[in-house]
Design a protein around this motif. Structure first.
Motif, PDB file in Angstrom:
ATOM      1  N   THR A   2      36.419  40.045  52.650  1.00 34.49           N
ATOM      2  CA  THR A   2      36.352  39.551  51.280  1.00 34.49           C
ATOM      3  C   THR A   2      35.822  40.618  50.341  1.00 34.49           C
ATOM      4  OG1 THR A   2      35.994  37.317  52.070  1.00 34.49           O
ATOM      5  CG2 THR A   2      35.386  37.758  49.808  1.00 34.49           C
ATOM      6  N   ASN A   5      38.549  43.148  49.439  1.00 31.07           N
ATOM      7  CA  ASN A   5      39.491  42.640  48.433  1.00 31.07           C
ATOM      8  C   ASN A   5      38.863  42.631  47.048  1.00 31.07           C
ATOM      9  OD1 ASN A   5      41.563  42.209  50.275  1.00 31.07           O
ATOM     10  ND2 ASN A   5      40.799  40.193  50.802  1.00 31.07           N
ATOM     11  N   TYR A   6      37.584  42.244  46.966  1.00 29.04           N
ATOM     12  CA  TYR A   6      36.901  42.224  45.674  1.00 29.04           C
ATOM     13  C   TYR A   6      36.837  43.632  45.077  1.00 29.04           C
ATOM     14  CZ  TYR A   6      33.437  41.794  42.065  1.00 29.04           C
ATOM     15  OH  TYR A   6      32.793  41.850  40.857  1.00 29.04           O
ATOM     16  N   ASP A   8      38.747  46.234  45.748  1.00 23.83           N
ATOM     17  CA  ASP A   8      40.094  46.712  45.399  1.00 23.83           C
ATOM     18  C   ASP A   8      40.599  46.097  44.098  1.00 23.83           C
ATOM     19  OD1 ASP A   8      40.212  48.380  47.587  1.00 23.83           O
ATOM     20  OD2 ASP A   8      41.452  47.037  48.781  1.00 23.83           O
ATOM     21  N   LYS A   9      40.266  44.837  43.828  1.00 23.12           N
ATOM     22  CA  LYS A   9      40.783  44.162  42.636  1.00 23.12           C
ATOM     23  C   LYS A   9      39.917  44.354  41.398  1.00 23.12           C
ATOM     24  CE  LYS A   9      43.310  40.756  45.071  1.00 23.12           C
ATOM     25  NZ  LYS A   9      43.825  39.946  45.832  1.00 23.12           N
ATOM     26  N   ASN A  10      38.613  44.625  41.577  1.00 21.20           N
ATOM     27  CA  ASN A  10      37.705  44.609  40.440  1.00 21.20           C
ATOM     28  C   ASN A  10      36.961  45.908  40.152  1.00 21.20           C
ATOM     29  OD1 ASN A  10      37.841  41.669  39.695  1.00 21.20           O
ATOM     30  ND2 ASN A  10      37.302  41.512  41.846  1.00 21.20           N
ATOM     31  N   LYS A  12      37.641  49.440  42.004  1.00 20.05           N
ATOM     32  CA  LYS A  12      38.337  50.714  42.182  1.00 20.05           C
ATOM     33  C   LYS A  12      39.368  50.943  41.086  1.00 20.05           C
ATOM     34  CE  LYS A  12      42.377  50.108  45.075  1.00 20.05           C
ATOM     35  NZ  LYS A  12      43.228  51.004  44.333  1.00 20.05           N
ATOM     36  N   ASN A  18      42.868  52.508  48.692  1.00 22.11           N
ATOM     37  CA  ASN A  18      42.353  51.181  49.025  1.00 22.11           C
ATOM     38  C   ASN A  18      41.075  51.304  49.841  1.00 22.11           C
ATOM     39  OD1 ASN A  18      44.402  49.817  47.739  1.00 22.11           O
ATOM     40  ND2 ASN A  18      45.639  49.602  49.571  1.00 22.11           N
TER      41      ASN A  18
END
Length: 49
Positions: A2, A5-6, A8-10, A12, A18
């Protein structure tokens, strides 16, 4: 996974690769390797000397 994913989306930027995760276990743990791994989590052996 989790947190990866956080990040990578918010956090970086587009220029960054990745996020890669590392799981450190005291001994070989087939359950962790089987169910917690994807292409971004790499299992490796190591030895402390």
């Amino acid at each position: 996974m989790t947190y990866m994913n956080y990040i990578d989306k918010n956090i970086k930027t587009i220029e960054e690769n990745n996020t890669v995760g590392i799981i450190i276990c005291k001994q070989d743990n087939k359950y962790v390797i089987k169910y917690c791994s994807d292409e971004r989590i790499i299992a490796r052996e190591y030895e402390l000397v």
